[in-house]
Enzyme design. Structure first.
Site, mmCIF file in Angstrom:
data_model
loop_
_atom_site.group_PDB
_atom_site.id
_atom_site.type_symbol
_atom_site.label_atom_id
_atom_site.label_comp_id
_atom_site.label_asym_id
_atom_site.label_seq_id
_atom_site.Cartn_x
_atom_site.Cartn_y
_atom_site.Cartn_z
ATOM 1 N N ASN A 9 0.873 -1.177 0.000
ATOM 2 C CA ASN A 9 0.000 0.000 0.000
ATOM 3 C C ASN A 9 0.911 1.229 0.000
ATOM 4 O OD1 ASN A 9 -1.770 2.058 0.569
ATOM 5 N ND2 ASN A 9 -2.234 1.380 2.666
ATOM 6 N N LYS A 11 0.188 4.284 -0.257
ATOM 7 C CA LYS A 11 -0.421 5.486 0.348
ATOM 8 C C LYS A 11 -0.164 6.708 -0.540
ATOM 9 C CE LYS A 11 0.025 3.233 4.766
ATOM 10 N NZ LYS A 11 0.142 3.318 6.201
ATOM 11 N N HIS A 98 -9.295 1.166 5.168
ATOM 12 C CA HIS A 98 -7.974 1.348 5.777
ATOM 13 C C HIS A 98 -8.103 2.279 6.983
ATOM 14 C CE1 HIS A 98 -3.866 2.592 6.467
ATOM 15 N NE2 HIS A 98 -3.529 1.442 5.913
ATOM 16 N N GLU A 100 -6.423 4.685 7.994
ATOM 17 C CA GLU A 100 -6.256 6.131 7.738
ATOM 18 C C GLU A 100 -7.525 6.724 7.166
ATOM 19 O OE1 GLU A 100 -2.645 5.476 5.588
ATOM 20 O OE2 GLU A 100 -1.743 4.884 7.486
ATOM 21 N N GLU A 170 -5.009 -4.945 10.786
ATOM 22 C CA GLU A 170 -3.976 -3.930 10.960
ATOM 23 C C GLU A 170 -4.220 -3.163 12.263
ATOM 24 O OE1 GLU A 170 -2.136 -2.763 6.939
ATOM 25 O OE2 GLU A 170 -3.939 -1.574 7.175
ATOM 26 N N GLY A 176 2.874 2.262 10.664
ATOM 27 C CA GLY A 176 3.809 3.362 10.466
ATOM 28 C C GLY A 176 4.554 3.767 11.732
ATOM 29 N N SER A 216 3.822 -2.089 10.226
ATOM 30 C CA SER A 216 5.280 -2.152 10.381
ATOM 31 C C SER A 216 5.882 -3.502 10.010
ATOM 32 C CB SER A 216 5.684 -1.733 11.806
ATOM 33 O OG SER A 216 5.278 -0.394 12.051
HETATM 34 P P1 PGA Z 1 3.128 0.306 7.543
HETATM 35 O O1 PGA Z 1 1.641 0.496 6.958
HETATM 36 O O2 PGA Z 1 3.645 -0.992 6.930
HETATM 37 O O3 PGA Z 1 3.888 1.498 7.048
HETATM 38 O O4 PGA Z 1 3.010 0.225 8.998
HETATM 39 C C1 PGA Z 1 0.766 -0.592 6.815
HETATM 40 C C2 PGA Z 1 -0.560 -0.125 6.250
HETATM 41 O O5 PGA Z 1 -1.014 0.961 6.630
HETATM 42 O O6 PGA Z 1 -1.182 -0.808 5.429
#
Ligand code: PGA
Length: 263
Positions: A9, A11, A98, A100, A170, A176, A216
């Site tokens: 992803n 983003k 997601h 976010e 997640e 992140g 992560s």
């Molecule tokens: P990250 O994001 O691997 O940077 O933690 C995962 C995601 O949001 O799908």
């Protein structure tokens, strides 16, 4: 047996040059490794780079997903993108719900459910993201959140449509942040989610649904996470932006530095 599924992803990152060189690089590396028989790989660029990425990935085993979609078919929805548009340009997957989008952009379970419905009705595959905030984990609400996200996100989705759904667990506190869930924490949450799927549908169906872990994931922890019984792949943010990092995760998922079935 569930085939592992690793999706990147991206983003709101990269530009036309860096997105192009990343997929070109991945395409070559994946072709050399021949991972297709043991896992599925997808990249999810931002909308504007999707057509260019589709073009570069012609003939590759790598599939393409969008990071979001709007649930209406067409009309006066300024700025939005429909499922038909994504299908039209050669997109196969769509990420919905997601964290976010839920927590930064205010998407409710109801909106997430409408989006997943639209994705499946429109003939694409959905990756439904679920997972708790840190505060919810600390208040022992992890399972309640997983259950709510699944029951509300999957409302009205038929057993037949579920063959085109991947769940991505997640935990928001791991996204992140560099703080990955431990393999045990991930396994526990995934097993719980699979139990809810068995309750909504049945245990055969629950056993067939892929549940990715996200938060992560990197080359160094990918194998330990994906070796867990109920962890069927990864949804990767930061570490999907560099071919080398993403390939390290793919190798972790395939269990060997080359392919688990081709040797
Ligand atoms: P990250 O994001 O691997 O940077 O933690 C995962 C995601 O949001 O799908």
């Amino acid at each position: 047996m569930r085939k592992k599924f690793i999706a990147g992803n991206w983003k709101m990152n990269l530009d036309s040059r860096t997105a192009g060189s990343l997929v070109q690089d991945l395409k070559e590396k994946i072709a050399q490794g021949n991972f297709a028989c043991c896992l599925d790989v997808a990249v999810c660029p931002s909308f504007v780079y999707l057509p260019a990425v589709v073009e570069i990935l012609q003939g590759s085993q790598i599939k393409i997903g969008a990071q979001d979609v709007y649930f209406e078919g067409n009309g006066a929805y300024t700025g939005e993108i429909s499922v038909a548009m994504l299908k039209d340009i050669g997109c196969q997957y769509v990420i919905v719900g997601h964290s976010e989008r839920r927590h930064v952009l205010g998407e409710t379970d109801e909106i997430v459910n409408k989006k997943l419905n639209a994705v499946l009705t429109g003939g694409l595959e959905g990756i439904l993201c679920i997972g708790e905030l840190l505060e919810e984990r600390e208040n022992n609400q992890t399972e309640a959140v997983i259950e709510r996200h699944l029951r509300q996100g999957l409302a009205g989705i038929t057993a037949e449509q579920m063959s085109r759904v991947t769940i991505a667990y997640e935990p928001v506190w791991a996204i992140g942040t560099g703080k990955t869930a431990s393999p045990d924490q991930a396994q526990q949450a995934h097993a719980f989610a699979r139990g809810i799927l068995a309750d909504i549908y049945d245990s055969n169906l629950a056993d067939s649904v892929r549940i990715q872990y996200g938060g992560s994931v990197k080359a160094g922890n990918a194998a330990d996470l994906m070796n867990q019984k109920d962890v069927d792949g990864a949804l990767v943010g930061g570490a999907s932006l560099k071919a080398e990092d993403f390939m390290g995760i793919i190798q972790g998922g395939s269990g060997k530095s080359n392919c688990c079935c081709c040797g």
